[in-house]
Design a protein around this motif. Structure first.
Motif, PDB file in Angstrom:
ATOM      1  N   ASP A 177       0.814  -1.218   0.000  1.00 26.33           N
ATOM      2  CA  ASP A 177       0.000   0.000   0.000  1.00 26.33           C
ATOM      3  C   ASP A 177       0.849   1.270   0.000  1.00 26.33           C
ATOM      4  O   ASP A 177       0.341   2.361  -0.261  1.00 26.33           O
ATOM      5  CB  ASP A 177      -0.935   0.008   1.223  1.00 26.33           C
ATOM      6  CG  ASP A 177      -1.996  -1.087   1.148  1.00 26.33           C
ATOM      7  OD1 ASP A 177      -2.267  -1.543   0.031  1.00 26.33           O
ATOM      8  OD2 ASP A 177      -2.522  -1.483   2.198  1.00 26.33           O
ATOM      9  N   GLN A 201      -6.377  -5.163  -8.735  1.00 28.47           N
ATOM     10  CA  GLN A 201      -7.659  -5.115  -9.440  1.00 28.47           C
ATOM     11  C   GLN A 201      -8.369  -3.771  -9.297  1.00 28.47           C
ATOM     12  O   GLN A 201      -9.231  -3.433 -10.119  1.00 28.47           O
ATOM     13  CB  GLN A 201      -8.568  -6.237  -8.954  1.00 28.47           C
ATOM     14  CG  GLN A 201      -8.849  -6.242  -7.466  1.00 28.47           C
ATOM     15  CD  GLN A 201      -9.672  -7.452  -7.057  1.00 28.47           C
ATOM     16  OE1 GLN A 201     -10.696  -7.746  -7.662  1.00 28.47           O
ATOM     17  NE2 GLN A 201      -9.197  -8.179  -6.054  1.00 28.47           N
ATOM     18  N   ASP A 202      -8.008  -2.994  -8.301  1.00 29.87           N
ATOM     19  CA  ASP A 202      -8.629  -1.677  -8.130  1.00 29.87           C
ATOM     20  C   ASP A 202      -7.824  -0.566  -8.812  1.00 29.87           C
ATOM     21  O   ASP A 202      -8.220   0.598  -8.751  1.00 29.87           O
ATOM     22  CB  ASP A 202      -8.781  -1.356  -6.639  1.00 29.87           C
ATOM     23  CG  ASP A 202      -9.741  -2.313  -5.934  1.00 29.87           C
ATOM     24  OD1 ASP A 202     -10.691  -2.775  -6.594  1.00 29.87           O
ATOM     25  OD2 ASP A 202      -9.518  -2.598  -4.749  1.00 29.87           O
ATOM     26  N   LYS A 203      -6.718  -0.932  -9.427  1.00 29.33           N
ATOM     27  CA  LYS A 203      -5.864   0.044 -10.085  1.00 29.33           C
ATOM     28  C   LYS A 203      -6.013  -0.045 -11.605  1.00 29.33           C
ATOM     29  O   LYS A 203      -6.270  -1.105 -12.154  1.00 29.33           O
ATOM     30  CB  LYS A 203      -4.393  -0.194  -9.707  1.00 29.33           C
ATOM     31  CG  LYS A 203      -4.077  -0.025  -8.231  1.00 29.33           C
ATOM     32  CD  LYS A 203      -4.071   1.447  -7.842  1.00 29.33           C
ATOM     33  CE  LYS A 203      -3.565   1.630  -6.419  1.00 29.33           C
ATOM     34  NZ  LYS A 203      -3.468   3.063  -6.039  1.00 29.33           N
ATOM     35  N   LYS A 204      -5.798   1.073 -12.272  1.00 29.60           N
ATOM     36  CA  LYS A 204      -5.817   1.073 -13.731  1.00 29.60           C
ATOM     37  C   LYS A 204      -4.453   0.659 -14.240  1.00 29.60           C
ATOM     38  O   LYS A 204      -3.429   1.128 -13.750  1.00 29.60           O
ATOM     39  CB  LYS A 204      -6.164   2.459 -14.270  1.00 29.60           C
ATOM     40  CG  LYS A 204      -6.249   2.507 -15.796  1.00 29.60           C
ATOM     41  CD  LYS A 204      -6.656   3.884 -16.294  1.00 29.60           C
ATOM     42  CE  LYS A 204      -6.736   3.904 -17.822  1.00 29.60           C
ATOM     43  NZ  LYS A 204      -7.134   5.233 -18.354  1.00 29.60           N
ATOM     44  N   LYS A 246      -7.974  -4.841 -16.949  1.00 31.84           N
ATOM     45  CA  LYS A 246      -9.293  -5.260 -16.465  1.00 31.84           C
ATOM     46  C   LYS A 246     -10.183  -5.863 -17.549  1.00 31.84           C
ATOM     47  O   LYS A 246     -11.290  -6.301 -17.263  1.00 31.84           O
ATOM     48  CB  LYS A 246     -10.007  -4.058 -15.839  1.00 31.84           C
ATOM     49  CG  LYS A 246      -9.328  -3.511 -14.587  1.00 31.84           C
ATOM     50  CD  LYS A 246     -10.093  -2.340 -14.009  1.00 31.84           C
ATOM     51  CE  LYS A 246      -9.417  -1.801 -12.765  1.00 31.84           C
ATOM     52  NZ  LYS A 246     -10.157  -0.655 -12.146  1.00 31.84           N
TER      53      LYS A 246
END
Length: 250
Positions: A177, A201-204, A246
């Motif tokens: 993090d 998965q939450d990042k571009k 994604k």
């Protein structure tokens, strides 16, 4: 993309079973972008070999490639001598997209022979004022290459599976993090990319897929990847090799 004859300027071994070559021509070197590849023909072999573009010097009209010796084909290519002609098709595929107005910090994550295309990308990003951090993963110390080159782009962390050099573990072990970045780019083995995209998965991000190819120009379906949208399957050589992280199923 077209068929061209490139002249081999020099070749050298830079790590265990890893060869660096510089090729010269007046076409591919003037239009190639980070993430694209060339498709080379070898004597006595039916299928061409796709090799990522590691760097381009437009002024010198030279292109750098790196590849590992896996079998007879790549071994015969590694034996080429300066002055010899390399039959290529290129530049092939779609490269790494980036909008420098929307990002300040970028994370590059490479695994093994997936490291080379990220170097050309990193150089482009740094020239645009983007802060670049790189995590490079290798199996062992003998296989480490381009650490010094990436250090010139920004903070670089080297990871080896056996801990014989740098940090011990996998590239995904290093990302915590505490890392602050707007976008990530990655290239490497499918298993590494699967673990990475799951963790981020939450990042571009964008990933470049390594795959054996048939025609290399989208005429066959030897290299396909499944997607999460209505497009179904896409051809890595033609629609990729770079995809939004994604949007593909690994």
């Amino acid at each position: 993309m077209r068929k061209v004859e490139m002249k081999l300027v020099y070749a050298r071994q830079i790590a265990e079973d890893t060869i660096e070559m510089k090729l010269e021509d007046n076409y591919i070197t003037q239009i190639a972008e980070p993430g694209q590849f060339i498709y080379i023909a070898l004597p006595n072999f039916t299928l061409r070999r796709p090799i990522s573009i590691a760097d381009v010097d437009r002024e010198q009209k030279q292109l750098t490639i790196l590849f590992k010796i896996f079998g007879r084909g790549t071994a015969s290519f590694a034996a080429y001598e300066p002055g010899m002609i390399v039959d290529c098709i290129g530049p092939n595929g779609n490269g790494f997209p980036f909008d420098t107005d929307k990002m300040e910090k970028v994370l590059l994550i490479g695994g093994g022979i997936g490291v080379p295309p990220l170097y050309y990308l990193g150089k482009k990003l740094k020239s645009k004022g983007i802060e670049v951090t790189s995590i490079l993963g290798y199996q062992t110390a003998a296989q480490v290459f381009y650490e010094e080159e990436f250090n010139q782009l920004g903070e670089t962390i080297v990871v080896t599976d056996d801990g014989s050099y740098g940090e011990k573990g996998y590239v995904t072990d290093i990302i915590t993090d505490s890392f602050n970045f707007d976008l990530y780019y990655s290239c490497g083995p499918t298993g590494m990319l699967r673990a990475l995209t799951s963790k981020l998965q939450d990042k571009k991000g964008y990933i470049s897929l390594e795959e054996r190819m048939g025609c290399g120009v989208g005429a066959c379906a030897a290299c396909v990847v499944s997607t999460k949208n209505e497009q179904g399957y896409l051809k890595i050589c033609h629609d990729g090799p770079v995809f939004p992280a994604k949007e593909v199923i690994l």
